[in-house]
Design a protein around this motif. Structure first.
Motif, PDB file in Angstrom:
ATOM      1  N   LEU A 165     -65.983  50.528 -50.107  1.00  0.00           N
ATOM      2  CA  LEU A 165     -65.483  49.675 -51.187  1.00  0.00           C
ATOM      3  C   LEU A 165     -66.214  48.333 -51.214  1.00  0.00           C
ATOM      4  O   LEU A 165     -66.432  47.749 -52.268  1.00  0.00           O
ATOM      5  CB  LEU A 165     -63.989  49.413 -50.993  1.00  0.00           C
ATOM      6  N   ASP A 166     -66.615  47.877 -50.026  1.00  0.00           N
ATOM      7  CA  ASP A 166     -67.327  46.595 -49.920  1.00  0.00           C
ATOM      8  C   ASP A 166     -68.594  46.577 -50.757  1.00  0.00           C
ATOM      9  O   ASP A 166     -69.003  45.541 -51.273  1.00  0.00           O
ATOM     10  CB  ASP A 166     -67.753  46.331 -48.468  1.00  0.00           C
TER      11      ASP A 166
ATOM     12  N   ALA B 255     -60.009  48.024 -54.897  1.00  0.00           N
ATOM     13  CA  ALA B 255     -59.036  49.055 -54.495  1.00  0.00           C
ATOM     14  C   ALA B 255     -57.894  49.142 -55.507  1.00  0.00           C
ATOM     15  O   ALA B 255     -57.483  50.240 -55.908  1.00  0.00           O
ATOM     16  CB  ALA B 255     -58.489  48.739 -53.105  1.00  0.00           C
ATOM     17  N   ILE B 256     -57.388  47.982 -55.931  1.00  0.00           N
ATOM     18  CA  ILE B 256     -56.261  47.962 -56.878  1.00  0.00           C
ATOM     19  C   ILE B 256     -56.623  48.700 -58.154  1.00  0.00           C
ATOM     20  O   ILE B 256     -55.843  49.492 -58.676  1.00  0.00           O
ATOM     21  CB  ILE B 256     -55.843  46.505 -57.186  1.00  0.00           C
ATOM     22  N   HIS B 257     -57.845  48.483 -58.652  1.00  0.00           N
ATOM     23  CA  HIS B 257     -58.233  49.133 -59.910  1.00  0.00           C
ATOM     24  C   HIS B 257     -58.361  50.648 -59.771  1.00  0.00           C
ATOM     25  O   HIS B 257     -57.973  51.388 -60.652  1.00  0.00           O
ATOM     26  CB  HIS B 257     -59.518  48.504 -60.445  1.00  0.00           C
ATOM     27  N   PHE B 258     -58.905  51.112 -58.637  1.00  0.00           N
ATOM     28  CA  PHE B 258     -59.009  52.568 -58.449  1.00  0.00           C
ATOM     29  C   PHE B 258     -57.622  53.208 -58.330  1.00  0.00           C
ATOM     30  O   PHE B 258     -57.452  54.383 -58.592  1.00  0.00           O
ATOM     31  CB  PHE B 258     -59.837  52.901 -57.199  1.00  0.00           C
TER      32      PHE B 258
ATOM     33  N   HIS C 268     -52.863  51.618 -53.132  1.00  0.00           N
ATOM     34  CA  HIS C 268     -52.708  52.770 -52.224  1.00  0.00           C
ATOM     35  C   HIS C 268     -51.348  53.455 -52.366  1.00  0.00           C
ATOM     36  O   HIS C 268     -51.105  54.458 -51.711  1.00  0.00           O
ATOM     37  CB  HIS C 268     -52.897  52.329 -50.769  1.00  0.00           C
ATOM     38  N   GLY C 269     -50.467  52.906 -53.225  1.00  0.00           N
ATOM     39  CA  GLY C 269     -49.144  53.513 -53.421  1.00  0.00           C
ATOM     40  C   GLY C 269     -48.090  52.840 -52.573  1.00  0.00           C
ATOM     41  O   GLY C 269     -48.006  53.075 -51.365  1.00  0.00           O
ATOM     42  N   ALA C 270     -47.236  51.991 -53.198  1.00  0.00           N
ATOM     43  CA  ALA C 270     -46.304  51.152 -52.437  1.00  0.00           C
ATOM     44  C   ALA C 270     -45.270  51.969 -51.667  1.00  0.00           C
ATOM     45  O   ALA C 270     -44.978  51.668 -50.514  1.00  0.00           O
ATOM     46  CB  ALA C 270     -45.609  50.157 -53.366  1.00  0.00           C
ATOM     47  N   GLU C 271     -44.718  52.994 -52.310  1.00  0.00           N
ATOM     48  CA  GLU C 271     -43.672  53.768 -51.625  1.00  0.00           C
ATOM     49  C   GLU C 271     -44.249  54.460 -50.384  1.00  0.00           C
ATOM     50  O   GLU C 271     -43.716  54.332 -49.277  1.00  0.00           O
ATOM     51  CB  GLU C 271     -43.067  54.812 -52.572  1.00  0.00           C
ATOM     52  N   GLN C 272     -45.346  55.183 -50.558  1.00  0.00           N
ATOM     53  CA  GLN C 272     -45.922  55.934 -49.441  1.00  0.00           C
ATOM     54  C   GLN C 272     -46.387  55.000 -48.338  1.00  0.00           C
ATOM     55  O   GLN C 272     -46.124  55.250 -47.159  1.00  0.00           O
ATOM     56  CB  GLN C 272     -47.099  56.794 -49.922  1.00  0.00           C
TER      57      GLN C 272
ATOM     58  N   PRO D 123     -60.953  52.608 -43.045  1.00  0.00           N
ATOM     59  CA  PRO D 123     -60.623  52.539 -44.474  1.00  0.00           C
ATOM     60  C   PRO D 123     -59.767  53.740 -44.885  1.00  0.00           C
ATOM     61  O   PRO D 123     -60.044  54.870 -44.490  1.00  0.00           O
ATOM     62  CB  PRO D 123     -61.984  52.591 -45.176  1.00  0.00           C
ATOM     63  N   ALA D 124     -58.708  53.475 -45.664  1.00  0.00           N
ATOM     64  CA  ALA D 124     -57.777  54.542 -46.026  1.00  0.00           C
ATOM     65  C   ALA D 124     -58.119  55.199 -47.359  1.00  0.00           C
ATOM     66  O   ALA D 124     -57.767  56.353 -47.588  1.00  0.00           O
ATOM     67  CB  ALA D 124     -56.357  53.985 -46.072  1.00  0.00           C
ATOM     68  N   MET D 125     -58.794  54.476 -48.241  1.00  0.00           N
ATOM     69  CA  MET D 125     -58.996  54.998 -49.597  1.00  0.00           C
ATOM     70  C   MET D 125     -60.365  55.646 -49.788  1.00  0.00           C
ATOM     71  O   MET D 125     -61.390  55.062 -49.441  1.00  0.00           O
ATOM     72  CB  MET D 125     -58.828  53.870 -50.633  1.00  0.00           C
TER      73      MET D 125
END
Ligand SMILES: *Cc1c(COP(=O)(O)O)cnc(C)c1O
Length: 385
Positions: free
Chosen positions: A358-359, A373-376, A51-55, A250-252
């Motif tokens: 995602l599930d 999620a990590i792969h997307f 999901h982007g570590a900084e954001q 869900p955020a993504m």
């Protein structure tokens, strides 16, 4: 890749959308569960599960997170390099050779070997600093950590060093998201006994923590002084056991636009291997994302995509950068066809009354939502909405 300005689809008709308010909403639930005086550690390893570590770090800290957690020193260094000042814990002991980088960037290591602890103390002392560390206890997962009986001897062996300071003691549960509670109870008991022994020996354990998302949600008695919140902050469940206990957002979302459409003749094959043959008279739409973007090839011919409110079958093998979808015929049942180039497709997320979570992918693949999620999150451009 991240983009803060809105340029969705400008250079590529496939992207990820991250709902910032969903992350804040989910994080605030952890805040409430941690209770007054309890801390929340936002787990942002693996680029915040795609999901982007900084954001995500910025959103989580603003929503009330006290600390961040990463898996690797480099992940912590990256957060420091963009100006994030909050305490960062590395969730496992890194190589001894990373200590200078760690100390210079004020990243707090997990420690479970004496050699590392002493080397950390030496490096900190040489800089006139005292380095905080968290001691990991192996209560049964058998991944990292000192054995419960070794915790006090370990502290006695290293605590003389003026360059290090015990800041926390933690463990990790192997079965917090499993229906059966037996092994969880054993781990919790061993952890409580270890903390008692540490205190009885005259040491202050500092921040005591044990619970990742599922344990935080299921077991108030495992929340201690801090909860380590990962998957639930992203609005996902690691298994079904937490689903009825908490409402998450869900955020993504993963979206694309139809890049090409054709109606091949009866019997024509689609994609590598031609494992799918069209019955004819059916539109085949191409979407410009594939397994290089996290759309697992093992889902070929097994998953769905939402287009114009229709749930469409993905057909043929998923390619590295593209995949094909069968558009249901324009019938009273499916009044929304035909589709055109540029129509929006939802791979993960909502469209009209439809939703693909995602599930669904995780279940088909026999894995956890974390991995999907990590792969997307790797090649697709991310937009924060
Ligand atoms: C990854 C990790 C977490 C976060 O787990 P979630 O189930 O995603 O909340 C917490 N603690 C440790 C030690 C971890 O490695």
């Amino acid at each position: 890749m991240d983009e803060s300005t809105d340029g969705r689809g400008l250079t590529r008709w496939a992207w990820v959308e991250i709902d910032s308010s969903a992350i804040a909403y989910n994080l605030r639930k952890a805040r409430n569960m941690a209770g007054r005086g309890g801390q929340v550690m936002a787990v942002v390893k693996a680029d915040a599960y795609g999901h982007g570590a900084e954001q995500v770090s910025r959103i989580a800290l603003k929503a009330g997170a006290d600390r961040l957690a990463v898996a690797m020193v480099a992940e912590g260094v990256k957060l420091r390099s963009v100006g994030i000042a909050a305490p960062i814990l590395c969730l496992a002991e890194p190589p001894i050779t990373s200590i200078p980088l760690l100390v210079d960037n004020r990243i707090t290591p997990t420690v479970d070997t004496v050699d590392f602890a002493i080397a950390l103390g030496e490096a900190a002392d040489a800089r006139g600093q005292v380095a905080p560390y968290h001691l990991a206890i192996n209560t049964g997962m058998n991944r990292i950590g000192v054995m419960p009986v070794d915790a006090v001897p370990f502290l006695r062996a290293i605590d003389f060093h003026r360059g290090i300071q015990l800041e926390g003691v933690f463990t990790h549960f192997a079965t917090a998201d499993c229906p059966e509670e037996w092994d969880f109870r054993i781990q919790l008991r061993r952890f409580n006994e270890t903390i008692d022994a540490i205190r009885a020996a005259g040491f202050n354990p500092g921040i005591v923590h044990a619970a990742s998302s599922p344990a935080t949600i299921r077991y108030p008695e495992a929340r201690f002084d801090m909860v380590r919140y990962g998957i639930s902050m992203y609005g996902l469940h690691s298994s079904d056991v937490t689903r009825s206990l908490i409402e998450l957002r869900p955020a993504m979302s993963v979206k694309a636009r139809v890049s090409f459409v054709k109606t091949p003749a009866t019997g024509e094959g689609v994609s590598y291997g031609m494992h799918y043959r069209t019955p004819g008279g059916i539109q085949i739409a191409t979407l410009p994302l594939g397994y290089g973007d996290g759309m697992a090839r093992a889902l070929s011919g097994r998953c769905h995509v939402l287009i114009n409110g229709m749930r469409c079958n993905q057909v043929g093998n998923v390619c590295m950068d593209q995949m094909m979808v069968e558009i249901p015929g324009n019938s009273p049942l499916h009044p929304h066809g035909p589709v055109e180039i540029g129509d929006e497709a939802v791979i993960i997320g909502r469209q009209g009354d439809g939703e693909i979570m995602l599930d669904e992918h995780a279940d088909l693949l026999g894995t956890v939502t974390h991995e999907v999620a990590i792969h997307f999150g790797q090649r697709l451009q991310r937009f924060y909405v």
